[in-house]
Enzyme design. Structure first.
Site, short mmCIF file in Angstrom:
data_model
loop_
_atom_site.label_atom_id
_atom_site.label_comp_id
_atom_site.label_asym_id
_atom_site.label_seq_id
_atom_site.Cartn_x
_atom_site.Cartn_y
_atom_site.Cartn_z
N ASN A 1 -25.51 19.94 16.22
CA ASN A 1 -26.39 18.35 15.70
C ASN A 1 -25.85 17.37 17.17
O ASN A 1 -24.78 17.18 17.48
CB ASN A 1 -25.30 17.88 14.61
CG ASN A 1 -25.76 16.39 14.20
OD1 ASN A 1 -26.72 16.03 14.89
ND2 ASN A 1 -25.02 15.77 13.52
N LYS B 1 -27.10 14.74 17.52
CA LYS B 1 -26.99 13.33 17.20
C LYS B 1 -27.97 12.47 18.17
O LYS B 1 -29.01 13.28 18.51
CB LYS B 1 -25.76 12.78 17.27
CG LYS B 1 -24.65 13.57 16.37
CD LYS B 1 -23.14 12.73 16.18
CE LYS B 1 -22.57 13.86 15.34
NZ LYS B 1 -21.13 13.39 14.80
N HIS C 1 -25.82 13.18 6.36
CA HIS C 1 -24.73 13.13 7.28
C HIS C 1 -23.95 11.97 7.13
O HIS C 1 -24.45 11.05 6.71
CB HIS C 1 -25.36 13.22 8.68
CG HIS C 1 -24.22 13.42 9.59
ND1 HIS C 1 -23.44 12.51 10.13
CD2 HIS C 1 -23.73 14.71 10.28
CE1 HIS C 1 -22.45 13.03 11.19
NE2 HIS C 1 -22.68 14.27 11.12
N GLU D 1 -23.04 10.04 9.17
CA GLU D 1 -23.43 8.73 9.72
C GLU D 1 -24.60 7.97 9.18
O GLU D 1 -24.91 6.90 9.17
CB GLU D 1 -23.65 8.94 11.52
CG GLU D 1 -22.48 9.43 11.81
CD GLU D 1 -22.42 10.53 13.14
OE1 GLU D 1 -23.66 10.98 13.41
OE2 GLU D 1 -21.47 10.92 13.66
N GLU E 1 -17.83 17.83 6.03
CA GLU E 1 -17.43 17.27 7.22
C GLU E 1 -16.38 16.21 7.10
O GLU E 1 -17.27 14.93 6.63
CB GLU E 1 -18.75 16.76 8.10
CG GLU E 1 -19.67 17.76 8.58
CD GLU E 1 -20.32 17.24 9.66
OE1 GLU E 1 -20.46 17.89 10.92
OE2 GLU E 1 -21.11 16.30 9.59
N GLY F 1 -16.04 13.49 15.57
CA GLY F 1 -15.77 12.68 17.02
C GLY F 1 -14.41 12.22 17.10
O GLY F 1 -14.41 11.40 18.25
N SER G 1 -14.92 17.78 15.19
CA SER G 1 -14.37 18.41 16.26
C SER G 1 -14.01 19.64 16.22
O SER G 1 -12.86 20.17 16.74
CB SER G 1 -12.92 17.39 15.99
OG SER G 1 -13.11 16.04 16.21
P1 13P Z 1 -18.17 16.29 16.28
O1 13P Z 1 -18.00 18.02 16.17
O2 13P Z 1 -18.40 15.62 17.60
O3 13P Z 1 -16.73 15.88 15.71
O4 13P Z 1 -19.26 15.92 15.35
C1 13P Z 1 -19.16 16.78 13.87
C2 13P Z 1 -20.60 16.28 13.60
O5 13P Z 1 -20.59 15.05 12.86
C3 13P Z 1 -21.70 17.34 13.43
O6 13P Z 1 -22.42 16.97 12.39
#
Ligand code: 13P
Length: 252
Positions: free
Chosen positions: A10, A12, A95, A97, A167, A173, A212
């Site tokens: 992903n 983003k 997601h 976010e 997640e 992140g 992460s």
């Molecule tokens: P990170 O791997 O940067 O923590 O992000 C995970 C994520 O949100 C994947 O969709």
């Protein structure tokens, strides 16, 4: 129970044509175990630039979002038909976010899952609890409340055609990965929750862990019985690290 393993990237709102190019070259000689699929989800403007079809049948293209509406006056939105035209096979839905920054509800996620399935695009449904919900021991209640509207909308039989990504929001992140044991326990809960509706389907649904994941921790996470791969954010932007993560995935 045999399940394919999946590693999904992903990106983003990161990367551009340069990353598309370096990732395409990097994945050209990817060393993948049997029964492993890799999905790259770049930002929408780059979907057509990623020539995944030249990389072999285990590499797929995914989108990061899709509208629940078919077409019309929805400025800025992307329809399932548009994704179909670009040979997109997977789409990330719900997601954290999207849920927290864009106020998407579990009901809306359920409608998006339904729209994707109707278009033959496999949804990667994301669920996960916040840090305070984990501390308050609400994790199972939160995950149940995120899953139930999808079960109500599409029916448990359709879970045969979806992927779920767990997640934990506090791990996204932040560098704070869930321990393999904690991730496994939560994945096991998700499977048991689905099994209440249909145990055979619950056993087949690929459950990915995200939050992460990196080259150093992926092997232990992927070795857990109910973890069938990962949804990777930051580490999926670094070609060499992402390749290590892909190579660590093992289908059963
Ligand atoms: P990170 O791997 O940067 O923590 O992000 C995970 C994520 O949100 C994947 O969709």
């Amino acid at each position: 129970m045999k399940r394919r393993a999946i590693v999904a990237a992903n990106w983003k709102m990161n990367g551009g044509l340069e990353l598309v190019k370096t990732m395409t070259t990097g994945l050209n000689n990817l060393d993948l175990a049997e029964n492993v699929d890799v999905i790259i989800c770049p930002s929408a403007p780059y979907l057509s630039a990623f020539e995944h079809d030249k990389l072999g049948k285990s590499i797929h293209l995914g989108a990061q979002n899709v509208s629940e509406h078919q077409k019309g006056a929805f400025t800025g939105e992307i329809s399932t038909t548009m994704l179909q035209e670009l040979s997109v096979e997977f789409v990330i839905i719900g997601h954290s976010e999207r849920r927290s920054i864009f106020a998407e509800s579990s009901k809306q996620a359920a409608l998006k899952v339904k729209a994707a399935l109707a278009a033959g695009i496999t949804p990667i449904l994301c669920i996960g609890e916040s840090e305070s919900e984990r501390v308050e021991e609400q994790t199972e209640a939160v995950l149940s409340a995120q899953l139930q509207p999808v079960i109500d909308e599409i029916g448990i039989e359709k879970f045969n055609e979806i992927v779920i990504a767990y997640e934990p929001v506090w791990a996204i992140g932040t560098g704070k990965t869930a321990s393999p044991e904690m991730a496994q326990a939560t994945h096991c809960f998700i499977r048991q929750f689905l099994a209440k509706a249909n145990s055979e389907i619950a056993n087949k649904v690929p459950l990915l862990y995200g939050g992460s994941v990196n080259a150093a921790n992926c092997e232990k996470l992927f070795a857990q019985a109910d973890i069938d791969g990962g949804l990777i954010g930051g580490a999926s932007l670094k070609v060499d690290e992402f390749k290590i993560i892909c190579s660590a995935a093992k289908g059963t």
